[in-house]
Every structure is written in structure tokens, then in C-alpha cells.
Scaffold this motif. Structure first.
Motif, PDB file in Angstrom:
ATOM      1  N   ALA A   1       0.746  -1.199  -0.097  1.00  0.00           N
ATOM      2  CA  ALA A   1       0.002   0.076  -0.080  1.00  0.00           C
ATOM      3  C   ALA A   1       0.827   1.062  -0.024  1.00  0.00           C
ATOM      4  CB  ALA A   1      -1.009   0.035   1.263  1.00  0.00           C
ATOM      5  N   GLY A   2       2.094   1.208   0.493  1.00  0.00           N
ATOM      6  CA  GLY A   2       2.615   2.317   0.703  1.00  0.00           C
ATOM      7  C   GLY A   2       2.293   3.371   1.586  1.00  0.00           C
ATOM      8  N   ILE A   3       2.897   4.708   1.528  1.00  0.00           N
ATOM      9  CA  ILE A   3       3.060   5.682   2.429  1.00  0.00           C
ATOM     10  C   ILE A   3       2.291   6.920   1.830  1.00  0.00           C
ATOM     11  CG2 ILE A   3       3.936   7.358   4.193  1.00  0.00           C
ATOM     12  CD1 ILE A   3       6.124   5.048   4.503  1.00  0.00           C
ATOM     13  N   ALA A   4       1.239   7.801   2.419  1.00  0.00           N
ATOM     14  CA  ALA A   4       0.752   8.621   1.717  1.00  0.00           C
ATOM     15  C   ALA A   4       1.711  10.077   1.807  1.00  0.00           C
ATOM     16  CB  ALA A   4      -0.618   9.411   2.513  1.00  0.00           C
ATOM     17  N   PRO A   5       1.855  10.917   0.864  1.00  0.00           N
ATOM     18  CA  PRO A   5       2.736  11.701   0.525  1.00  0.00           C
ATOM     19  C   PRO A   5       2.920  12.656   1.809  1.00  0.00           C
ATOM     20  CG  PRO A   5       1.587  11.793  -1.428  1.00  0.00           C
ATOM     21  CD  PRO A   5       1.051  10.774  -0.521  1.00  0.00           C
ATOM     22  N   ASP A   6       1.841  13.032   2.298  1.00  0.00           N
ATOM     23  CA  ASP A   6       1.729  14.099   3.455  1.00  0.00           C
ATOM     24  C   ASP A   6       2.172  13.183   4.771  1.00  0.00           C
ATOM     25  OD1 ASP A   6       0.940  16.015   1.845  1.00  0.00           O
ATOM     26  OD2 ASP A   6      -1.312  15.764   2.821  1.00  0.00           O
ATOM     27  N   ASP A   7       1.905  11.999   5.024  1.00  0.00           N
ATOM     28  CA  ASP A   7       2.427  11.436   6.093  1.00  0.00           C
ATOM     29  C   ASP A   7       4.178  11.076   5.797  1.00  0.00           C
ATOM     30  OD1 ASP A   7      -0.035  11.124   6.919  1.00  0.00           O
ATOM     31  OD2 ASP A   7      -0.509   8.950   6.167  1.00  0.00           O
ATOM     32  N   TRP A   8       4.330  10.917   4.582  1.00  0.00           N
ATOM     33  CA  TRP A   8       6.014  10.716   4.544  1.00  0.00           C
ATOM     34  C   TRP A   8       6.494  11.958   5.008  1.00  0.00           C
ATOM     35  CZ3 TRP A   8       9.457   7.072   3.338  1.00  0.00           C
ATOM     36  CH2 TRP A   8      10.782   7.388   2.755  1.00  0.00           C
ATOM     37  N   ARG A   9       5.935  13.086   4.484  1.00  0.00           N
ATOM     38  CA  ARG A   9       6.762  14.343   4.653  1.00  0.00           C
ATOM     39  C   ARG A   9       6.871  14.623   6.015  1.00  0.00           C
ATOM     40  NH1 ARG A   9       5.402  20.515   2.085  1.00  0.00           N
ATOM     41  NH2 ARG A   9       6.995  21.509   3.051  1.00  0.00           N
ATOM     42  N   GLU A  10       5.868  14.203   6.765  1.00  0.00           N
ATOM     43  CA  GLU A  10       5.838  14.468   8.455  1.00  0.00           C
ATOM     44  C   GLU A  10       7.024  13.919   9.112  1.00  0.00           C
ATOM     45  OE1 GLU A  10       1.844  13.758   9.763  1.00  0.00           O
ATOM     46  OE2 GLU A  10       1.010  15.462   8.779  1.00  0.00           O
ATOM     47  N   ARG A  11       7.323  12.620   8.486  1.00  0.00           N
ATOM     48  CA  ARG A  11       8.412  11.800   9.188  1.00  0.00           C
ATOM     49  C   ARG A  11       9.626  12.494   8.938  1.00  0.00           C
ATOM     50  NH1 ARG A  11       6.302   5.537   7.649  1.00  0.00           N
ATOM     51  NH2 ARG A  11       3.926   5.747   8.139  1.00  0.00           N
ATOM     52  N   ALA A  12       9.726  13.305   8.163  1.00  0.00           N
ATOM     53  CA  ALA A  12      11.252  13.604   7.422  1.00  0.00           C
ATOM     54  C   ALA A  12      12.031  14.255   8.821  1.00  0.00           C
ATOM     55  CB  ALA A  12      11.005  14.857   6.449  1.00  0.00           C
ATOM     56  N   GLN A  13      13.251  14.030   8.885  1.00  0.00           N
ATOM     57  CA  GLN A  13      14.108  14.406   9.770  1.00  0.00           C
ATOM     58  C   GLN A  13      15.205  15.465   9.058  1.00  0.00           C
ATOM     59  OE1 GLN A  13      15.455  11.368  12.744  1.00  0.00           O
ATOM     60  NE2 GLN A  13      14.637  10.175  11.118  1.00  0.00           N
ATOM     61  N   ARG A  14      15.988  16.167   9.667  1.00  0.00           N
ATOM     62  CA  ARG A  14      16.607  17.117   9.154  1.00  0.00           C
ATOM     63  C   ARG A  14      18.225  17.163   9.827  1.00  0.00           C
ATOM     64  NH1 ARG A  14      18.689  22.467   9.996  1.00  0.00           N
ATOM     65  NH2 ARG A  14      18.501  23.984   8.448  1.00  0.00           N
ATOM     66  N   PHE A  15      19.132  17.193   8.795  1.00  0.00           N
ATOM     67  CA  PHE A  15      20.486  17.646   9.019  1.00  0.00           C
ATOM     68  C   PHE A  15      21.147  18.548   8.116  1.00  0.00           C
ATOM     69  CE2 PHE A  15      21.933  14.762   6.277  1.00  0.00           C
ATOM     70  CZ  PHE A  15      23.603  14.759   6.080  1.00  0.00           C
ATOM     71  N   GLU A  16      22.336  19.162   8.350  1.00  0.00           N
ATOM     72  CA  GLU A  16      22.876  20.028   7.418  1.00  0.00           C
ATOM     73  C   GLU A  16      24.140  19.465   7.014  1.00  0.00           C
ATOM     74  OE1 GLU A  16      23.704  23.992   8.527  1.00  0.00           O
ATOM     75  OE2 GLU A  16      21.685  24.361   8.821  1.00  0.00           O
ATOM     76  N   PHE A  17      24.199  19.694   5.552  1.00  0.00           N
ATOM     77  CA  PHE A  17      25.211  19.333   4.796  1.00  0.00           C
ATOM     78  C   PHE A  17      25.906  20.340   3.985  1.00  0.00           C
ATOM     79  CE2 PHE A  17      26.889  17.978   0.516  1.00  0.00           C
ATOM     80  CZ  PHE A  17      27.726  16.911   0.778  1.00  0.00           C
ATOM     81  N   ARG A  18      27.114  20.949   4.303  1.00  0.00           N
ATOM     82  CA  ARG A  18      27.778  22.013   3.836  1.00  0.00           C
ATOM     83  C   ARG A  18      26.908  23.193   3.793  1.00  0.00           C
ATOM     84  NH1 ARG A  18      30.793  18.655  -0.966  1.00  0.00           N
ATOM     85  NH2 ARG A  18      31.980  17.233   0.596  1.00  0.00           N
ATOM     86  N   GLY A  19      26.119  23.616   5.025  1.00  0.00           N
ATOM     87  CA  GLY A  19      25.573  24.676   5.058  1.00  0.00           C
ATOM     88  C   GLY A  19      24.217  24.506   4.400  1.00  0.00           C
ATOM     89  N   GLN A  20      23.856  23.378   4.019  1.00  0.00           N
ATOM     90  CA  GLN A  20      22.310  23.246   3.332  1.00  0.00           C
ATOM     91  C   GLN A  20      21.466  22.175   3.997  1.00  0.00           C
ATOM     92  OE1 GLN A  20      21.548  25.070   0.766  1.00  0.00           O
ATOM     93  NE2 GLN A  20      23.499  25.760  -0.065  1.00  0.00           N
ATOM     94  N   ALA A  21      20.209  22.559   4.182  1.00  0.00           N
ATOM     95  CA  ALA A  21      19.151  21.661   4.939  1.00  0.00           C
ATOM     96  C   ALA A  21      18.866  20.612   3.886  1.00  0.00           C
ATOM     97  CB  ALA A  21      18.098  22.562   5.241  1.00  0.00           C
ATOM     98  N   ILE A  22      19.374  19.152   4.846  1.00  0.00           N
ATOM     99  CA  ILE A  22      18.839  18.119   4.035  1.00  0.00           C
ATOM    100  C   ILE A  22      17.793  17.220   4.828  1.00  0.00           C
ATOM    101  CG2 ILE A  22      19.645  15.818   3.340  1.00  0.00           C
ATOM    102  CD1 ILE A  22      20.897  18.192   1.635  1.00  0.00           C
ATOM    103  N   ARG A  23      16.792  16.913   4.242  1.00  0.00           N
ATOM    104  CA  ARG A  23      15.665  16.111   4.735  1.00  0.00           C
ATOM    105  C   ARG A  23      16.054  14.579   4.638  1.00  0.00           C
ATOM    106  NH1 ARG A  23      13.405  19.851   7.862  1.00  0.00           N
ATOM    107  NH2 ARG A  23      13.242  21.947   6.789  1.00  0.00           N
ATOM    108  N   TYR A  24      15.844  13.688   5.543  1.00  0.00           N
ATOM    109  CA  TYR A  24      16.283  12.210   5.574  1.00  0.00           C
ATOM    110  C   TYR A  24      15.051  11.508   6.201  1.00  0.00           C
ATOM    111  CZ  TYR A  24      18.092  12.259  10.216  1.00  0.00           C
ATOM    112  OH  TYR A  24      18.717  12.499  11.457  1.00  0.00           O
ATOM    113  N   TRP A  25      14.901  10.230   6.175  1.00  0.00           N
ATOM    114  CA  TRP A  25      13.936   9.287   6.840  1.00  0.00           C
ATOM    115  C   TRP A  25      14.744   8.099   7.345  1.00  0.00           C
ATOM    116  CZ3 TRP A  25      13.263  12.522   2.865  1.00  0.00           C
ATOM    117  CH2 TRP A  25      12.150  13.337   2.811  1.00  0.00           C
ATOM    118  N   THR A  26      14.374   7.517   8.537  1.00  0.00           N
ATOM    119  CA  THR A  26      14.972   6.293   8.995  1.00  0.00           C
ATOM    120  C   THR A  26      13.801   5.461   9.357  1.00  0.00           C
ATOM    121  OG1 THR A  26      15.282   7.169  10.990  1.00  0.00           O
ATOM    122  CG2 THR A  26      17.059   7.412   9.589  1.00  0.00           C
TER     123      THR A  26
END
Length: 303
Positions: A5-30
Motif C-alpha cells: 500500500a505504501g505511505i501517503a505523501p503528507d505522512d511521508w513528509r511528516e516523518r522527515a528529519q533534518r541535518f545540515e550538509f555543507r550549510g544546506q538543509a537535507i531532509r532524511y528518513w529512517t
């Protein structure tokens, strides 16, 4: 209709975490247990890590999943004036692993543009800069001589690229996807909306002409990446949607020519996005690959 079934786009976005890479915001999931074997999932162009959403839960039951929207993609930063590079995206993957404290061997599952990032990581494995335990590749331009870009990709690379990017919209995305997906597995309107939102977030279409520089970069790196794939120390499998006009059955045939003891799976009637078009089959063949790494008698739970 897929069983996953997968994951709805809005639910996916809410699960995002953040870290910085060379001064740029990167969203990631685990996902998955912290002590499970890490599996790094690397998405393609022009979409983002939501591409893996149908496989996320079943893979997360077995492995420690790690995925990010690479620089210029999805919900990560999209700097307008930036020399995007596959090598930098490989640096990003390593920075994310370091951020999460992953310092052992990593498995990789990659698609499209992500295949090239995976090839760079494979080359770095043999240089002692990262440890890979195995790598599974989905449709991508592994060899420049077999890559058949669609018209919009060619135009983005040319002098009209900046203008084309600004004019690129959902209609153009739908037309492109209609050509590269299988005839019975094309995305519906809701899925197209989700893909388009990922591209359009923070006006990402305005950097597409910069991201597309991966095509000539592949040619520059071809011999280094091919040599890494031919060494045989890291188990590889190619799972390829054969209907794909960009990197389908013709690319798989070249893979068999160039890679010793090539481990290949051809998905008939499936196009460029097998993880979206046939996620159940991709899961089946991925888990089968992992069982081969465990040796005779291993169960799916061990994979």
C-alpha cells in the motif's frame, strides 16, 4: 494493483528529519531497528526518496533503513547557483551515515541517478573510504553508451535548459512518465500530483538544468565506475524494468556483456520505476538477493 500500500505523501513528509550538509538543509528518513543491518536507499532524477514508499514498511521490518532527498531534490535544499555533482551527492550519503553513527558495512539499494551515486560509493569502497556489503541497482544509466535520455533531458542539458526548467510543469511530467512507465503500470493522477509536488517544492524545476549535468559526469567517470563493478568483491544485482526506453532491456544486455557472472533480473512489461510499478516483485527479488549473501538455508527473516 500492487499488494504493497505504501505511505501517503503528507505522512511521508511528516516523518522527515533534518541535518545540515555543507550549510544546506537535507531532509532524511529512517526506519527499522537501530541494531539491524543498515540499508541505504538512493533515489533517482527528478523525484525523491518518496519513490521508495511502497517498499519502506516491508524493508523496515528487516533492516535499518536510511534515505535522504539529495541536494536539489524533494524537500531538501535546492540552491539556485550551485555546481551539482554526483560526487558531491556521494559525499552527502557518507555525511548522512556519519551523522547517524553508521560506521560498519552498508547495503545499498539505488535507482536511476542514484545508481551513479552508488557506483561512486562502490569505487570508494575499493579505495577504503566506505564499506559496502552489497548493492542492488534498479533502472539507471550504468553505462553512458546505453543511456537513452528522453527529449526533455536532452533539452535541459542544452542552452535552452534554464528556460525549459522554468516552463516545466505537471503536464510535461505526465507526458514524460507516460513514455517511460510500463503500459499497464503508469501512475494515476494522485501519484503524479505527489511526484510533481516533490519536484516543484521550493521551485525545484528551476535547478533541473543544473542537476542534469550528471549525464556528462557519467561519461567522465565511466572507466573508474566500470572497473569497480567488474572487481567482484561486493555482490551486485541488477533488477531492471525491461520496457523502459531509457535504461531497460538494452541496458541489461550490456550489463551482461560487461559484468562477470552478472546477476540480473528482467521485469517484463515494467518501465523505468520498478519500485513504484512492481514493488512486490522488486521486494521479492531484493530479498532473494539478500538470502544469497547469507548462504544456503537462510530464511527471509535472516536476510
Amino acid at each position: 494493483m500492487t499488494a504493497l500500500a505504501g505511505i501517503a505523501p503528507d505522512d511521508w513528509r511528516e516523518r522527515a528529519q533534518r541535518f545540515e550538509f555543507r550549510g544546506q538543509a537535507i531532509r532524511y528518513w529512517t526506519a527499522g531497528a537501530q541494531d539491524a543491518e543498515p540499508l541505504l536507499l538512493i533515489h533517482g532524477f527528478p523525484t525523491a526518496s518518496w519513490d521508495w514508499h511502497r517498499l519502506w514498511q516491508p524493508l523496515g521490518e528487516r533492516y535499518r533503513l536510511i534515505a535522504c532527498d539529495m541536494l536539489g531534490f524533494g524537500y531538501s535544499a535546492k540552491p539556485r547557483v550551485h555546481a551539482y555533482s554526483l560526487l558531491e551527492q556521494a559525499d552527502l550519503q557518507q555525511a548522512l551515515l556519519a551523522h547517524l553513527g553508521v560506521d560498519g558495512a552498508v547495503q545499498v539499494l539505488a535507482h536511476d541517478y542514484g545508481d551513479s551515486v552508488a557506483q561512486e560509493l562502490l569505487a570508494r569502497h575499493y579505495e577504503g573510504r566506505i564499506r559496502l556489503g552489497g548493492c542492488v541497482l534498479l533502472n539507471g544509466g550504468l553505462f553512458p553508451e546505453t543511456h537513452r535520455p528522453v527529449l526533455v533531458q536532452k533539452l535541459l542539458l542544452g542552452p535552452l535548459g534554464p528556460l525549459l526548467g522554468r516552463l516545466f510543469g505537471r503536464k510535461q511530467l505526465a507526458a514524460s512518465f507516460a513514455r517511460i512507465f510500463g503500459p499497464r503500470t503508469r501512475p494515476d493522477a494522485a501519484e503524479l500530483d505527489a511526484y510533481w509536488r516533490l519536484i516543484a517544492h521550493n521551485q525545484g524545476q528551476r535547478v533541473m538544468h543544473r542537476l542534469i549535468r550528471y549525464m556528462p559526469e557519467r561519461r567522465v567517470q565511466r572507466e573508474r565506475w566500470l572497473a569497480a563493478m567488474q572487481r567482484g568483491g561486493v555482490p551486485l544485482r541488477l533488477i531492471d524494468g525491461g520496457f523502459d526506453p531509457i535504461s531497460g532491456a538494452h541496458m541489461l544486455a550490456r550489463y551482461r556483456e560487461l559484468i562477470p557472472d552478472a546477476d540480473c533480473v528482467l521485469l517484463e512489461g515494467i518501465g523505468h520505476y520498478p519500485q513504484s510499478e512492481a514493488p512486490d516483485l522488486v521486494l521479492e527479488h531484493y530479498l532473494a538477493f539478500r538470502r544469497t549473501l547469507q548462504g544456503p538455508g537462510a530464511s527471509v527473516g535472516q536476510a
